[in-house]
Scaffold this motif. Structure first.
Motif, PDB file in Angstrom:
ATOM      1  N   ARG A 186     -14.077  14.264   6.341  1.00 45.62           N
ATOM      2  CA  ARG A 186     -15.298  14.326   7.119  1.00 45.62           C
ATOM      3  C   ARG A 186     -14.830  12.560   7.723  1.00 45.62           C
ATOM      4  O   ARG A 186     -15.131  12.148   8.716  1.00 45.62           O
ATOM      5  CB  ARG A 186     -16.752  13.867   6.049  1.00 45.62           C
ATOM      6  N   PHE A 187     -13.853  12.138   6.859  1.00 43.14           N
ATOM      7  CA  PHE A 187     -13.574  10.494   7.132  1.00 43.14           C
ATOM      8  C   PHE A 187     -12.239  10.787   7.202  1.00 43.14           C
ATOM      9  O   PHE A 187     -11.347  11.108   6.724  1.00 43.14           O
ATOM     10  CB  PHE A 187     -14.315   9.217   6.703  1.00 43.14           C
ATOM     11  N   ILE A 200     -14.503  -0.084   8.748  1.00 43.95           N
ATOM     12  CA  ILE A 200     -14.641   0.582   7.337  1.00 43.95           C
ATOM     13  C   ILE A 200     -14.978   0.062   5.791  1.00 43.95           C
ATOM     14  O   ILE A 200     -15.303   1.231   5.285  1.00 43.95           O
ATOM     15  CB  ILE A 200     -13.067   0.352   7.244  1.00 43.95           C
ATOM     16  N   PHE A 201     -15.299  -0.901   5.852  1.00 45.08           N
ATOM     17  CA  PHE A 201     -15.817  -1.484   4.872  1.00 45.08           C
ATOM     18  C   PHE A 201     -17.573  -1.996   4.853  1.00 45.08           C
ATOM     19  O   PHE A 201     -17.287  -3.147   6.500  1.00 45.08           O
ATOM     20  CB  PHE A 201     -15.040  -2.638   3.670  1.00 45.08           C
ATOM     21  N   ASN A 242       0.551  -0.837   0.190  1.00 43.21           N
ATOM     22  CA  ASN A 242       0.152   0.182  -0.028  1.00 43.21           C
ATOM     23  C   ASN A 242       0.741   0.852  -0.384  1.00 43.21           C
ATOM     24  O   ASN A 242       0.932   2.599  -0.195  1.00 43.21           O
ATOM     25  CB  ASN A 242      -1.015   0.361   1.592  1.00 43.21           C
ATOM     26  N   ASP A 282      -7.411  -4.490   7.393  1.00 36.56           N
ATOM     27  CA  ASP A 282      -6.561  -5.632   5.834  1.00 36.56           C
ATOM     28  C   ASP A 282      -6.028  -6.492   7.076  1.00 36.56           C
ATOM     29  O   ASP A 282      -5.539  -7.688   6.580  1.00 36.56           O
ATOM     30  CB  ASP A 282      -5.483  -4.279   5.520  1.00 36.56           C
ATOM     31  N   SER A 329      -9.680   9.116   4.825  1.00 34.02           N
ATOM     32  CA  SER A 329      -9.108   7.745   4.248  1.00 34.02           C
ATOM     33  C   SER A 329      -8.029   8.065   4.034  1.00 34.02           C
ATOM     34  O   SER A 329      -7.439   9.475   3.906  1.00 34.02           O
ATOM     35  CB  SER A 329     -10.200   8.449   2.824  1.00 34.02           C
ATOM     36  N   VAL A 330      -7.641   6.972   3.888  1.00 35.39           N
ATOM     37  CA  VAL A 330      -6.178   7.466   3.683  1.00 35.39           C
ATOM     38  C   VAL A 330      -5.821   7.548   2.101  1.00 35.39           C
ATOM     39  O   VAL A 330      -5.270   8.589   1.403  1.00 35.39           O
ATOM     40  CB  VAL A 330      -5.882   5.217   3.469  1.00 35.39           C
ATOM     41  N   GLY A 331      -6.868   6.560   0.883  1.00 34.66           N
ATOM     42  CA  GLY A 331      -6.239   7.651  -0.125  1.00 34.66           C
ATOM     43  C   GLY A 331      -6.660   9.205  -0.605  1.00 34.66           C
ATOM     44  O   GLY A 331      -5.700   9.288  -1.229  1.00 34.66           O
ATOM     45  N   ARG A 333      -8.143  -0.689  -6.983  1.00 38.20           N
ATOM     46  CA  ARG A 333      -8.597   1.215  -6.913  1.00 38.20           C
ATOM     47  C   ARG A 333      -7.571   2.292  -7.193  1.00 38.20           C
ATOM     48  O   ARG A 333      -7.812   3.118  -6.807  1.00 38.20           O
ATOM     49  CB  ARG A 333      -9.505   0.770  -5.843  1.00 38.20           C
ATOM     50  N   ARG A 385     -17.135   1.666  -2.224  1.00 43.03           N
ATOM     51  CA  ARG A 385     -15.648   2.387  -1.889  1.00 43.03           C
ATOM     52  C   ARG A 385     -15.710   3.674  -3.094  1.00 43.03           C
ATOM     53  O   ARG A 385     -15.068   4.233  -3.742  1.00 43.03           O
ATOM     54  CB  ARG A 385     -14.871   2.010  -2.403  1.00 43.03           C
ATOM     55  N   PRO A 386     -16.548   4.595  -2.371  1.00 50.63           N
ATOM     56  CA  PRO A 386     -16.568   6.133  -3.596  1.00 50.63           C
ATOM     57  C   PRO A 386     -15.563   6.936  -3.382  1.00 50.63           C
ATOM     58  O   PRO A 386     -14.479   6.868  -2.590  1.00 50.63           O
ATOM     59  CB  PRO A 386     -17.836   6.631  -2.464  1.00 50.63           C
ATOM     60  N   MET A 387     -15.697   8.349  -3.532  1.00 51.11           N
ATOM     61  CA  MET A 387     -14.278   9.056  -4.354  1.00 51.11           C
ATOM     62  C   MET A 387     -14.576  10.328  -3.759  1.00 51.11           C
ATOM     63  O   MET A 387     -13.658  11.108  -3.888  1.00 51.11           O
ATOM     64  CB  MET A 387     -13.880   8.929  -5.848  1.00 51.11           C
ATOM     65  N   ASP A 388     -15.355  10.465  -2.994  1.00 55.10           N
ATOM     66  CA  ASP A 388     -16.262  11.509  -2.782  1.00 55.10           C
ATOM     67  C   ASP A 388     -14.902  13.024  -1.794  1.00 55.10           C
ATOM     68  O   ASP A 388     -15.169  14.019  -1.868  1.00 55.10           O
ATOM     69  CB  ASP A 388     -17.392  11.687  -1.917  1.00 55.10           C
ATOM     70  N   LEU A 389     -14.193  11.862  -0.944  1.00 55.93           N
ATOM     71  CA  LEU A 389     -13.319  13.060  -0.142  1.00 55.93           C
ATOM     72  C   LEU A 389     -12.182  13.624  -0.910  1.00 55.93           C
ATOM     73  O   LEU A 389     -11.461  14.606  -1.114  1.00 55.93           O
ATOM     74  CB  LEU A 389     -12.820  11.889   0.473  1.00 55.93           C
ATOM     75  N   HIS A 390     -11.434  12.669  -1.847  1.00 56.63           N
ATOM     76  CA  HIS A 390     -11.049  12.768  -2.691  1.00 56.63           C
ATOM     77  C   HIS A 390     -11.050  13.886  -3.686  1.00 56.63           C
ATOM     78  O   HIS A 390     -10.274  15.352  -3.513  1.00 56.63           O
ATOM     79  CB  HIS A 390     -10.329  11.972  -3.862  1.00 56.63           C
TER      80      HIS A 390
HETATM   81  C1  UD1 Z   1      -6.408   2.134   2.206  1.00 57.82           C
HETATM   82  C2  UD1 Z   1      -5.806   0.566   1.445  1.00 57.82           C
HETATM   83  C3  UD1 Z   1      -6.420  -0.764   2.157  1.00 57.82           C
HETATM   84  C4  UD1 Z   1      -7.267  -0.580   3.368  1.00 57.82           C
HETATM   85  C5  UD1 Z   1      -7.719   0.550   3.615  1.00 57.82           C
HETATM   86  C6  UD1 Z   1      -8.171   1.277   4.928  1.00 57.82           C
HETATM   87  C7  UD1 Z   1      -4.703   1.079  -0.227  1.00 57.82           C
HETATM   88  C8  UD1 Z   1      -3.548   0.828  -1.868  1.00 57.82           C
HETATM   89  N1  UD1 Z   1      -5.537   0.507  -0.192  1.00 57.82           N
HETATM   90  O1  UD1 Z   1      -7.667   2.047   0.841  1.00 57.82           O
HETATM   91  O2  UD1 Z   1      -5.924  -1.624   1.612  1.00 57.82           O
HETATM   92  O3  UD1 Z   1      -8.367  -1.822   3.528  1.00 57.82           O
HETATM   93  O4  UD1 Z   1      -6.934   1.857   3.130  1.00 57.82           O
HETATM   94  O5  UD1 Z   1      -7.209   0.548   6.014  1.00 57.82           O
HETATM   95  O6  UD1 Z   1      -3.514   1.403   0.699  1.00 57.82           O
HETATM   96  N2  UD1 Z   1     -14.730   6.551   1.331  1.00 57.82           N
HETATM   97  C9  UD1 Z   1     -15.591   7.233   1.028  1.00 57.82           C
HETATM   98  N3  UD1 Z   1     -15.167   8.687   0.239  1.00 57.82           N
HETATM   99  C10 UD1 Z   1     -14.006   8.210  -0.329  1.00 57.82           C
HETATM  100  C11 UD1 Z   1     -12.420   7.723   0.122  1.00 57.82           C
HETATM  101  C12 UD1 Z   1     -13.244   6.014   1.252  1.00 57.82           C
HETATM  102  O7  UD1 Z   1     -16.812   6.974   1.757  1.00 57.82           O
HETATM  103  O8  UD1 Z   1     -13.604   9.622  -0.837  1.00 57.82           O
HETATM  104  C13 UD1 Z   1     -14.838   5.293   2.266  1.00 57.82           C
HETATM  105  C14 UD1 Z   1     -14.657   3.985   1.584  1.00 57.82           C
HETATM  106  O9  UD1 Z   1     -16.014   3.225   0.607  1.00 57.82           O
HETATM  107  C15 UD1 Z   1     -13.734   3.136   3.271  1.00 57.82           C
HETATM  108  C16 UD1 Z   1     -13.734   4.129   3.954  1.00 57.82           C
HETATM  109  O10 UD1 Z   1     -13.619   5.379   3.870  1.00 57.82           O
HETATM  110  O11 UD1 Z   1     -15.090   2.298   3.600  1.00 57.82           O
HETATM  111  C17 UD1 Z   1     -11.916   3.813   4.439  1.00 57.82           C
HETATM  112  O12 UD1 Z   1     -11.819   4.021   2.969  1.00 57.82           O
HETATM  113  P1  UD1 Z   1      -9.814   4.423   2.545  1.00 57.82           P
HETATM  114  O13 UD1 Z   1      -9.149   5.012   4.042  1.00 57.82           O
HETATM  115  O14 UD1 Z   1     -10.146   5.269   1.351  1.00 57.82           O
HETATM  116  O15 UD1 Z   1      -9.329   3.584   1.920  1.00 57.82           O
HETATM  117  P2  UD1 Z   1      -8.732   3.006   0.544  1.00 57.82           P
HETATM  118  O16 UD1 Z   1      -7.683   4.294   0.206  1.00 57.82           O
HETATM  119  O17 UD1 Z   1      -9.640   2.937  -0.450  1.00 57.82           O
END
Ligand code: UD1
Length: 421
Positions: free
Chosen positions: A162-163, A330-331, A23, A308, A165-167, A94, A123-128
């Motif tokens: 609001r959360f 988380i998921f 990751n 994970d 999010s790693v990505g 993703r 797994r939406p992308m609204d936060l990005h």
């Molecule tokens: C990364 C990891 C993944 C890990 C996850 C949580 C990588 C490549 N992948 O995924 O292995 O399981 O962190 O530790 O690093 N969400 C939203 N809107 C957004 C983005 C996320 O609602 O714009 C939600 C997702 O649907 C999910 C939660 O936030 O329910 C966590 O997602 P996020 O932390 O963004 O995980 P990833 O970066 O996709």
């Protein structure tokens, strides 16, 4: 399509080297797009996800070379001129969405396919999107693609997620590195992979403070230069293999592991009665006292229990003494391994985001199917101690995130082989 066959029973003894973090690498690689100069990563894991990211970067015009048997990746984005990340590659993984921030910062424009749903949730992308819009980008969804534009460049801003999010944290950090002015990212993700990305960006000349805490401050710079950066150890691979000798019995040293990467996980192991000690070269885990104690686990953002590692922990708790409750926060759909473990004799009751596991003395081998990356390895762990033979099919999921799993476990005495079916 490959399958993995495991004959259960028999203790594990030996050492397992821990690879670089998948990751971390998947966010470090897109960082090459931020600079005209080369970025070289060392301690790269040899995984199909890394090959997919290389393919994506090459499609964007970057040069990517794999050296030292795949453990070094040398990249140059000098000629990267294509801002379009095509659906055919993005749909495979993703993490492809991590090119959005760098492309936008580099070209003032990015067209990135939405990744689509995946097995573990929407797994939406609204936060990005929210974060990049706050930096001044205009983003529209057309034909399944995000069209992001910032013709006059990006501008630093205060962004509160609001959360955590790693990505989203990673995309915003990379984009803000080349924005004009200061960005303050509040409720940022604190995972070790974020710290690794910040260290790499800093080595490239970025000005970033606070990575690893909930507030990250990024002072934009005009340009980033080249760097060579070692990828941190994979804490999820580490946690996975820490469970192997606990499930199968025996003692294994995890080379390159350290407790600091997995504190909440190690606390749960301690509660279950498992002994973990630090050695000169890593961590030693042993299980000599029979069944472990049942424990309750709730996943959370770092420093909470990693989602994970939830499937692997469930594999362990299937044979614990007593009833364990696992809560996934988380998921929304991350218990797909439960029906497969039930096929092996586990007693698991899933209700929404909660799974109750009643430990049984022993699991039995069975044909099972991998449904996602971490689910597949949980079946392999369960099979190590199950009675008889387990055949895990669809192991391409496994190859996305675990390098040479049969070699690593086989070297410790596991009876495990890969077959082409
Ligand atoms: C990364 C990891 C993944 C890990 C996850 C949580 C990588 C490549 N992948 O995924 O292995 O399981 O962190 O530790 O690093 N969400 C939203 N809107 C957004 C983005 C996320 O609602 O714009 C939600 C997702 O649907 C999910 C939660 O936030 O329910 C966590 O997602 P996020 O932390 O963004 O995980 P990833 O970066 O996709």
């Amino acid at each position: 399509m490959d399958s993995i066959i495991i004959q259960g029973g028999g203790e594990l003894q030996g050492q397992i080297p821990i690879a670089g973090a998948k990751n971390a690498c998947l966010t470090l690689m897109p960082a090459t797009l931020l600079s005209e100069e080369p970025l070289t990563l060392t301690n790269v894991p040899r995984l199909s996800d890394i090959a997919t990211m290389s393919q994506l970067l090459q499609s964007l015009g970057a040069e990517v070379s794999s050296l030292a048997d795949g453990q070094v990746v040398a990249m140059s984005s000098h000629g990267a001129d294509n801002p379009v990340a095509d659906y055919e590659i993005v749909r495979k993984m993703r993490a492809s969405n991590l090119v959005l921030g760098p492309l936008l910062a580099r070209h003032g424009r990015a067209v990135v396919s939405l990744p689509g749903g995946c097995a573990i949730g929407a797994r939406p992308m609204d936060l990005h999107i929210h974060g990049l819009e706050a930096l001044g980008a205009k983003i529209e969804l057309k034909d399944g693609y995000l069209h992001a534009d910032a013709p006059k460049g990006l501008k630093g801003a205060r962004i509160a997620l609001r959360f955590a999010s790693v990505g989203a944290t990673e995309n915003i950090m990379m984009a803000a590195s080349l924005a004009k002015g200061t960005t303050e990212l509040v409720n940022a993700a604190r995972e070790p992979e974020i710290v690794d990305l910040a260290n790499c960006l800093r080595a490239m000349g970025a000005e970033i403070e606070g990575a690893g805490s909930g507030t990250i401050t990024i002072e934009g710079v005009d340009r980033l230069h080249g760097a060579t950066h070692p990828v941190i150890a994979d804490r999820i691979e580490l946690g996975t293999y820490m469970l192997a000798p606990v499930i199968a019995g025996g003692e294994v040293e995890l080379l390159g592991g350290r407790i600091g990467l997995l504190e909440s996980f190690c606390e749960k192991l301690d509660e279950a009665g498992i002994s973990v000690s630090e050695t000169k070269n890593g961590l030693r885990v042993s299980c000599k006292n029979g069944r472990v104690r049942a424990v309750n686990v709730k996943t959370g953002v770092f420093p909470g229990f990693p989602t994970d590692l939830q499937a692997q922990m469930m594999a362990l708790l299937c044979t614990a003494d007593g009833e364990s409750v696992l809560e996934e926060t988380i998921f929304e759909n991350r218990f797909m391994h439960a029906p497969e473990l039930i096929r092996m004799g586990a007693q698991i009751d899933v209700q929404g985001g909660t799974a109750t596991v009643t430990g049984v003395e022993r699991l039995k081998g069975a044909p099972v199917m991998a449904t996602d990356l971490r689910a597949s390895v949980s079946l392999i762990l369960a099979a190590l101690a199950a009675e008889g033979e387990t055949v895990v099919s669809r192991v391409y999921h496994l190859d996305r995130g675990y390098e040479r799993v049969e070699e690593k476990l086989g070297a410790c005495g596991a009876r495990i082989e890969r077959v082409k079916t």
